[in-house]
Motif scaffolding. Structure first.
Motif, PDB file in Angstrom:
ATOM      1  N   THR A 111      40.131  39.864   7.006  1.00  0.00           N
ATOM      2  CA  THR A 111      40.167  40.722   5.789  1.00  0.00           C
ATOM      3  C   THR A 111      39.021  40.520   4.932  1.00  0.00           C
ATOM      4  O   THR A 111      38.307  41.670   4.431  1.00  0.00           O
ATOM      5  N   ALA A 112      38.104  39.653   4.876  1.00  0.00           N
ATOM      6  CA  ALA A 112      36.984  39.464   4.037  1.00  0.00           C
ATOM      7  C   ALA A 112      35.954  40.325   5.012  1.00  0.00           C
ATOM      8  O   ALA A 112      35.053  40.935   4.329  1.00  0.00           O
ATOM      9  N   GLU A 113      36.036  40.042   6.371  1.00  0.00           N
ATOM     10  CA  GLU A 113      34.915  40.999   7.060  1.00  0.00           C
ATOM     11  C   GLU A 113      35.284  42.721   6.840  1.00  0.00           C
ATOM     12  O   GLU A 113      34.142  43.457   6.632  1.00  0.00           O
ATOM     13  N   ASP A 114      36.551  42.888   6.919  1.00  0.00           N
ATOM     14  CA  ASP A 114      37.094  44.201   6.617  1.00  0.00           C
ATOM     15  C   ASP A 114      36.641  44.787   5.355  1.00  0.00           C
ATOM     16  O   ASP A 114      36.181  46.192   5.259  1.00  0.00           O
ATOM     17  N   VAL A 115      36.583  44.011   4.416  1.00  0.00           N
ATOM     18  CA  VAL A 115      36.494  44.484   2.946  1.00  0.00           C
ATOM     19  C   VAL A 115      35.100  44.230   2.570  1.00  0.00           C
ATOM     20  O   VAL A 115      34.688  45.297   1.763  1.00  0.00           O
ATOM     21  N   VAL A 116      34.246  43.563   2.882  1.00  0.00           N
ATOM     22  CA  VAL A 116      32.693  43.156   2.651  1.00  0.00           C
ATOM     23  C   VAL A 116      31.655  43.673   3.601  1.00  0.00           C
ATOM     24  O   VAL A 116      30.731  44.459   3.574  1.00  0.00           O
ATOM     25  N   LEU A 117      32.108  42.995   4.841  1.00  0.00           N
ATOM     26  CA  LEU A 117      31.127  42.846   6.040  1.00  0.00           C
ATOM     27  C   LEU A 117      30.699  44.492   6.620  1.00  0.00           C
ATOM     28  O   LEU A 117      29.814  45.010   6.531  1.00  0.00           O
ATOM     29  N   TRP A 118      31.829  44.981   7.246  1.00  0.00           N
ATOM     30  CA  TRP A 118      31.700  46.245   7.767  1.00  0.00           C
ATOM     31  C   TRP A 118      31.355  47.396   6.667  1.00  0.00           C
ATOM     32  O   TRP A 118      30.364  47.967   7.101  1.00  0.00           O
ATOM     33  N   PRO A 119      31.924  47.523   5.482  1.00  0.00           N
ATOM     34  CA  PRO A 119      31.344  48.404   4.816  1.00  0.00           C
ATOM     35  C   PRO A 119      29.928  48.330   4.428  1.00  0.00           C
ATOM     36  O   PRO A 119      29.179  49.380   4.360  1.00  0.00           O
ATOM     37  N   SER A 120      29.525  47.097   4.131  1.00  0.00           N
ATOM     38  CA  SER A 120      28.025  46.754   4.036  1.00  0.00           C
ATOM     39  C   SER A 120      27.098  47.017   5.123  1.00  0.00           C
ATOM     40  O   SER A 120      26.162  47.692   5.139  1.00  0.00           O
TER      41      SER A 120
END
Length: 172
Positions: free
Chosen positions: A44-53
């Motif tokens: 979820t952290a990757e989905d919320v922060v990483l991929w959008p960034s």
């Protein structure tokens, strides 16, 4: 891009692999619950922060979409295994856990080889902050207990070296 310490990311990936190896041979509801909780926080952290960034920064769009799509393929297997554990018992979850193990192993390998090297310092910081927020203060001890399960020697020392001293006393 500066050199950064990815000890915690690799430790988490190793813990996911460790748990799925164990769960694929001996399904256990408690271990499953810990695994599912930690994978949910991580993804979820990757989905919320990483991929959008990474998308905003214009990093290889195909790669970012492939990473997100891999998460999307993992999620139904998590739900299926969870239903099996809750309704039919651990042994009924075994086939799904084996399939999940293969899919997650490939995803983690893909992420380590192609995505982790592309993440800049700001993105690492944002990802770390989001993971810590999702784990929360009450979740720190269970998180580190899960992360360090069966980890000894130099690897354990390296993980613990990333933790502030007072917190290290509580979790080690």
């Amino acid at each position: 891009m500066s050199e950064r310490d990815m000890t915690m990311m690799y430790a988490a990936h190793d813990a996911f692999r460790r748990d799925l190896r164990a769960l694929s041979t001996t399904p256990d509801h408690e271990r499953w619950t810990q695994f599912r909780t930690q994978l949910s926080v991580h993804h979820t952290a990757e989905d919320v922060v990483l991929w959008p960034s990474l998308r905003r920064r214009g990093v290889d769009a195909q790669l970012v979409e492939a990473m997100a799509a891999e998460h999307d393929r993992i999620d139904p297997l998590l739900a299926q295994a969870n239903r099996a554990f809750d309704t039919a018992g651990p042994e009924a979850a075994r086939p799904t856990l084996v399939a999940l193990s293969e899919l997650l192993h490939n995803h983690l390998q893909h992420e380590e080889q192609q995505t982790l090297p592309l993440i800049n310092d700001r993105e690492w910081s944002l990802l770390d902050r989001e993971m810590r927020r999702r784990i929360g203060l009450r979740g720190l001890r269970p998180y580190y207990s899960w992360l360090l399960r069966d980890v000894e020697g130099e690897r354990r020392r390296r993980v613990l070296s990333t933790v502030p001293g007072p917190l290290r006393l509580v979790i080690s």
